[in-house]
Design an enzyme around this catalytic site. Structure first.
Site, short mmCIF file in Angstrom:
data_model
loop_
_atom_site.label_atom_id
_atom_site.label_comp_id
_atom_site.label_asym_id
_atom_site.label_seq_id
_atom_site.Cartn_x
_atom_site.Cartn_y
_atom_site.Cartn_z
N CYS A 1 7.81 -26.64 -53.63
CA CYS A 1 7.54 -25.94 -54.90
C CYS A 1 6.14 -26.32 -55.41
O CYS A 1 5.40 -25.49 -55.93
CB CYS A 1 8.56 -26.32 -55.96
SG CYS A 1 10.26 -26.21 -55.40
N CYS B 1 9.51 -31.41 -56.12
CA CYS B 1 9.84 -30.77 -54.83
C CYS B 1 8.52 -30.36 -54.18
O CYS B 1 7.75 -29.57 -54.73
CB CYS B 1 10.73 -29.56 -55.13
SG CYS B 1 10.60 -28.15 -54.05
P1 FAD Z 1 14.19 -22.28 -65.31
O1 FAD Z 1 13.63 -21.26 -64.35
O2 FAD Z 1 13.93 -23.72 -65.01
O3 FAD Z 1 13.60 -21.88 -66.75
C1 FAD Z 1 13.73 -22.70 -67.92
C2 FAD Z 1 13.83 -21.78 -69.14
O4 FAD Z 1 12.63 -21.00 -69.24
C3 FAD Z 1 14.94 -20.76 -69.02
O5 FAD Z 1 16.14 -21.26 -69.53
C4 FAD Z 1 14.44 -19.58 -69.82
O6 FAD Z 1 14.74 -19.74 -71.18
C5 FAD Z 1 12.95 -19.67 -69.68
N1 FAD Z 1 12.42 -18.72 -68.69
C6 FAD Z 1 12.87 -18.52 -67.42
N2 FAD Z 1 12.10 -17.63 -66.78
C7 FAD Z 1 11.15 -17.25 -67.66
C8 FAD Z 1 10.07 -16.33 -67.58
N3 FAD Z 1 9.77 -15.66 -66.46
N4 FAD Z 1 9.30 -16.15 -68.69
C9 FAD Z 1 9.57 -16.83 -69.82
N5 FAD Z 1 10.58 -17.72 -69.94
C10 FAD Z 1 11.36 -17.93 -68.89
N6 FAD Z 1 12.80 -23.26 -57.13
C11 FAD Z 1 13.02 -22.76 -55.89
O7 FAD Z 1 14.17 -22.58 -55.49
N7 FAD Z 1 11.97 -22.42 -55.07
C12 FAD Z 1 10.67 -22.59 -55.44
O8 FAD Z 1 9.75 -22.31 -54.68
C13 FAD Z 1 10.41 -23.13 -56.74
N8 FAD Z 1 9.15 -23.35 -57.16
C14 FAD Z 1 8.93 -23.93 -58.38
C15 FAD Z 1 7.63 -24.19 -58.78
C16 FAD Z 1 7.40 -24.80 -60.00
C17 FAD Z 1 5.99 -25.09 -60.40
C18 FAD Z 1 8.50 -25.16 -60.83
C19 FAD Z 1 8.25 -25.84 -62.15
C20 FAD Z 1 9.79 -24.89 -60.45
C21 FAD Z 1 10.03 -24.28 -59.22
N9 FAD Z 1 11.32 -23.99 -58.80
C22 FAD Z 1 11.53 -23.46 -57.56
C23 FAD Z 1 12.47 -24.17 -59.71
C24 FAD Z 1 12.77 -22.87 -60.49
O9 FAD Z 1 11.59 -22.33 -61.08
C25 FAD Z 1 13.74 -23.12 -61.64
O10 FAD Z 1 13.24 -24.10 -62.48
C26 FAD Z 1 15.13 -23.54 -61.15
O11 FAD Z 1 15.62 -22.59 -60.24
C27 FAD Z 1 16.13 -23.69 -62.33
O12 FAD Z 1 16.22 -22.46 -63.02
P2 FAD Z 1 16.90 -22.28 -64.43
O13 FAD Z 1 17.67 -21.01 -64.44
O14 FAD Z 1 17.61 -23.53 -64.81
O15 FAD Z 1 15.72 -22.05 -65.49
#
Ligand code: FAD
Length: 392
Positions: free
Chosen positions: A320, A317
């Site tokens: 992002c 994205c």
């Molecule tokens: P994810 O956030 O993908 O996390 C994966 C796993 O990591 C989780 O299941 C949990 O076990 C663990 N985890 C989660 N948070 C933490 C933490 N803080 N510390 C330690 N462990 C943790 N989405 C947007 O809508 N806007 C954006 O601007 C955006 N920017 C992004 C930038 C990057 C570089 C990346 C890699 C992703 C970005 N995303 C963004 C996507 C967002 O970060 C999540 O990946 C997405 O919303 C899916 O979230 P999820 O709940 O499936 O778990």
């Protein structure tokens, strides 16, 4: 979340959540105004840079919210961003010549811009960087106005985003015998987790309600991603402390930094207003590698963090990826200032401070803004949460 706001943030941080909240309230307005100045609101990045982490990096985010609005109306830009000042970026030469050419253009652009020496070329020669400086030298890089491309909910997620986070956390695997005791390893994890939590806070704070079509805070989402995990909240504050300390550390040299001709004084004054509210005790970088100080651990830390900045090239994205680049470069700049600058040593000062590039400064201050905004949002979410409990 249940956490003691008056407790210090942990090793290296002689400051509590309450104290940081107070500092942030005092400087929030100035930070916001600073990142909206012409100097700080433009950023250059290469959305096409090849992902070198995986062979196959198929996947693309087609949502409108994943897109970045690139600056096309050049006439609206301040003079120092005009193409003739930037130089021609698309030369039909070999890849190496291209890199060299754009490096020269960048350097001459910086000369004209800030009356500086050959910063870009110097940056190429040094080995103190925690990010890949080629990021800003690419002929394919585009210019974006960050203020017109806010960091918010994009819908990016699922396996693709999960894989990126997994690769980032996998970097936290140091080659120390005493892995469990390594403060550097803990700090690395906290920085990455703090970045992850800060992104989670922004996407929950500026979230699209698909029923009403309106953007706004989503308390349930925030609690699920960040609020229910005191450690994640604390890591955002930890990152604030790290970036704040790096700004504090360059305070004595602020007068010498050039922020470009007519914008210089205004921008410098805003920065001084912010930095003068910070305190040296906010973070003690000397503790980081102290336990088992070994140059190889510091080198390991640097190269692992550089890998994190490179992983950003694999994000599908664009919006992002752009904010990921801004923030990982911002942390990389902070880490360089904290660990490679020894104020008592003139050579180290020249090596680090005098060679800070425009893009490092832009990333550093925008990263500070992202954390400052996250902390403001966390406090707002706390109010919403308490209101909900009162109603129940
Ligand atoms: P994810 O956030 O993908 O996390 C994966 C796993 O990591 C989780 O299941 C949990 O076990 C663990 N985890 C989660 N948070 C933490 C933490 N803080 N510390 C330690 N462990 C943790 N989405 C947007 O809508 N806007 C954006 O601007 C955006 N920017 C992004 C930038 C990057 C570089 C990346 C890699 C992703 C970005 N995303 C963004 C996507 C967002 O970060 C999540 O990946 C997405 O919303 C899916 O979230 P999820 O709940 O499936 O778990």
């Amino acid at each position: 979340c249940k956490m003691d706001k008056d407790e210090n943030l942990g090793p290296g941080c002689d400051v509590s959540i309450s104290e940081i909240n107070n500092i942030n309230k005092k400087i929030r307005k100035d930070i916001l105004s600073l990142v909206h100045t012409d100097f700080f609101k433009y950023f250059k990045f290469d959305p096409f840079k090849k992902c070198t982490i995986w062979e196959n990096n198929d996947g693309i985010c087609f949502r409108r919210s994943c897109a970045v609005d690139v600056v096309e109306d050049w006439d609206s830009l301040p003079e120092y961003w005009q193409p003739e000042v930037l130089g021609s970026l698309d030369n039909d030469t070999s890849e190496q010549d291209d890199a060299l050419h754009s490096k020269d253009d960048d350097a001459s652009f910086l000369n004209q811009l800030c009356d500086n020496k050959d910063k870009a070329a110097d940056a190429l020669a040094d080995d103190v960087n925690y990010y890949d400086i080629n990021d800003f030298l690419s002929p394919d890089a585009v210019l974006v106005d960050l203020s017109k491309n806010p960091e918010r909910f994009t819908g990016y997620g699922g396996q693709e985003a999960g894989q990126i986070w997994k690769a980032i956390y996998a970097e936290n695997c140091f080659s120390s015998d005493e892995q469990d005791k390594c403060l550097a390893k803990d700090a690395f994890y906290r920085i990455v987790s703090g970045l992850h939590a800060s992104i989670g806070t922004h996407l929950s704070n500026d979230h699209l309600n698909t029923t009403t079509g309106e953007w706004g805070p989503d308390l349930d989402l925030f609690m699920m991603r960040v609020g229910n995990f005191p450690e994640r909240v604390s890591n955002i504050y930890f990152n604030y402390a790290i970036v704040a300390k790096s700004l504090y550390k360059i305070m004595p040299y602020l007068k010498e930094l050039d922020f470009c001709n007519e914008y210089d004084n205004d921008v410098k004054q805003k920065m001084i207003n912010i930095v003068s509210q910070l305190d040296s005790k906010i973070f003690d970088e000397d503790l980081m590698f102290q336990d088992d100080w070994d140059k190889s651990i510091q080198d390991d830390f640097r190269s692992r963090f550089k890998n994190v900045t490179k992983i950003m090239d694999c994000v599908h994205c664009d919006r992002c990826k752009m904010w990921g680049k801004v923030q990982t470069t911002g942390y990389a700049t902070s880490l360089k200032i904290l660990f490679e600058l020894n104020e008592a040593d003139e050579t180290s000062r020249q090596h680090v401070v005098d060679h800070l590039t425009k893009f490092e400064l832009i990333s550093l201050l925008n990263t500070f803004d992202r954390l400052s905004k996250s902390i403001e949002s966390i406090n707002n979410f706390e109010v919403l949460y308490n209101e909900r409990i009162d109603c129940d």
